[in-house]
Design a protein around this motif. Structure first.
Motif, short mmCIF file in Angstrom:
data_model
loop_
_atom_site.label_atom_id
_atom_site.label_comp_id
_atom_site.label_asym_id
_atom_site.label_seq_id
_atom_site.Cartn_x
_atom_site.Cartn_y
_atom_site.Cartn_z
N UNK A 178 0.83 -1.21 0.00
CA UNK A 178 0.00 0.00 0.00
C UNK A 178 0.86 1.26 0.00
N UNK A 179 1.98 1.22 0.72
CA UNK A 179 2.89 2.36 0.72
C UNK A 179 3.50 2.56 -0.65
N UNK A 180 3.82 1.47 -1.33
CA UNK A 180 4.33 1.58 -2.71
C UNK A 180 3.30 2.24 -3.61
N UNK A 181 2.06 1.82 -3.49
CA UNK A 181 1.00 2.39 -4.33
C UNK A 181 0.90 3.90 -4.13
N UNK A 228 -0.11 7.96 -14.90
CA UNK A 228 -0.14 6.62 -15.50
C UNK A 228 -0.95 5.68 -14.60
N UNK A 229 -1.51 4.64 -15.20
CA UNK A 229 -2.37 3.71 -14.46
C UNK A 229 -1.58 2.98 -13.39
N UNK A 230 -2.06 3.06 -12.15
CA UNK A 230 -1.52 2.27 -11.05
C UNK A 230 -2.69 1.67 -10.29
N UNK A 231 -2.85 0.37 -10.38
CA UNK A 231 -3.96 -0.31 -9.71
C UNK A 231 -3.42 -1.16 -8.56
N UNK A 232 -4.31 -1.42 -7.60
CA UNK A 232 -3.95 -2.20 -6.43
C UNK A 232 -5.04 -3.24 -6.17
N UNK A 233 -4.62 -4.46 -5.87
CA UNK A 233 -5.57 -5.48 -5.45
C UNK A 233 -4.95 -6.32 -4.36
N UNK A 234 -5.80 -6.92 -3.54
CA UNK A 234 -5.31 -7.66 -2.38
C UNK A 234 -6.06 -8.97 -2.23
N UNK A 235 -5.32 -10.01 -1.90
CA UNK A 235 -5.89 -11.31 -1.57
C UNK A 235 -5.74 -11.47 -0.06
N UNK A 236 -6.85 -11.25 0.65
CA UNK A 236 -6.79 -11.11 2.10
C UNK A 236 -6.24 -12.33 2.83
#
Length: 264
Positions: free
Chosen positions: A217-220, A228-236
């Motif tokens: 999350x800090x990187x995001x 530019x497109x930056x997306x984040x997703x998480x597998x809990x």
């Protein structure tokens, strides 16, 4: 006609052949994938364990330039997919405009990340506890692997993955990442402000001990100044083994779906 090239980049303590199921799946989906090893890495897990010094002393810049040369030799720019330190490396190359897109899974902290939870420090201490490891290769025990990689899966599966894929890796990248925020020209730096780069997907595992979600999350957040497109997703429910354990396909298919959403 060959499909879009994809380069898979592994991280510390895992052999390049661990990407084999991903390579097969991506080829079935029309891509042209490869999974080259790090500089000096032997072709098999057995050879890598028998010759640990083969990879010793290679740092982030060495490894990044190794993959840059592979990417630049391709007829068209590739998609890059990296796990752990491989996730840091693909961000490095994307920031240098050497890829169409990148997916960074549980990416090791790039320069600017200030959140380093205890679990991440505990894993990194395997190398950092001895300054001489900067120029050596470092291996994990099965117990250290279970804490760093396999904590979200059963111990039996964790041990099986350790026997199948674990190899010694250079300690230098861990020292470079640990000091990144104190070094003006750190090799762990990434051009997060690049406006012309391709899209980036950051994936986190909610139970990851080695690269906790707070790091990803800090990187995001570091990319917020780029359009530019930056997306984040998480597998809990996933740990650091999410690319190689029994649930790898869910992560791989999510990655494929994101690439399609980007027209790639």
């Amino acid at each position: 006609m060959a499909g879009t090239p994809v380069i898979f980049v592994h991280g510390l303590w895992v052999h390049a052949t661990s990407w084999a199921p991903w390579v097969e799946l991506f080829r079935e989906n029309g891509y042209d994938p490869i999974a080259p090893g790090w500089p000096g890495e032997p072709d098999t897990v057995a050879e890598a364990n028998a010759n640990p010094d083969a990879v010793a002393a290679h740092g982030i810049e060495d490894v990044a330039n190794h993959y840059a040369a592979i990417a630049e030799a391709l007829p068209v720019q590739p998609v890059l997919i990296g796990h752990s330190f491989g996730g840091l490396l693909v961000q490095n190359l994307l920031g240098r405009n050497l890829a169409n897109a990148a997916i960074a899974i549980d990416a090791a902290p790039i320069k600017g990340v200030l959140s380093l939870p205890f679990s991440a420090l505990r894993v990194a201490s395997v190398a950092l506890k001895n300054p001489a490891n900067r120029n050596r290769s470092v291996a994990l025990t099965a117990e250290e692997w279970h804490y760093g990689f396999g904590n979200a899966i059963g111990e039996e599966e964790s041990n099986e993955l350790y026997e199948r894929w674990a190899i010694p890796s250079p300690g230098r990248p861990l020292f470079e990442a640990a000091t990144a925020n104190f070094v003006p020209h750190s090799p762990a730096a990434v051009d997060t402000k690049n406006e012309s780069r391709g899209p980036l997907l950051l994936i986190a595992g909610g139970k990851d001990h080695t690269v906790p979600e707070a790091v990803v999350k800090s990187e995001a957040k570091l990319y917020r100044k780029s359009s530019a497109v930056t997306d984040y997703t998480q597998f809990d429910d996933r740990g650091h083994s999410l690319t190689i354990d029994h649930g790898w396909r869910v992560v791989a298919e999510s990655s494929l779906a994101w690439l399609r959403s980007q027209g790639l």
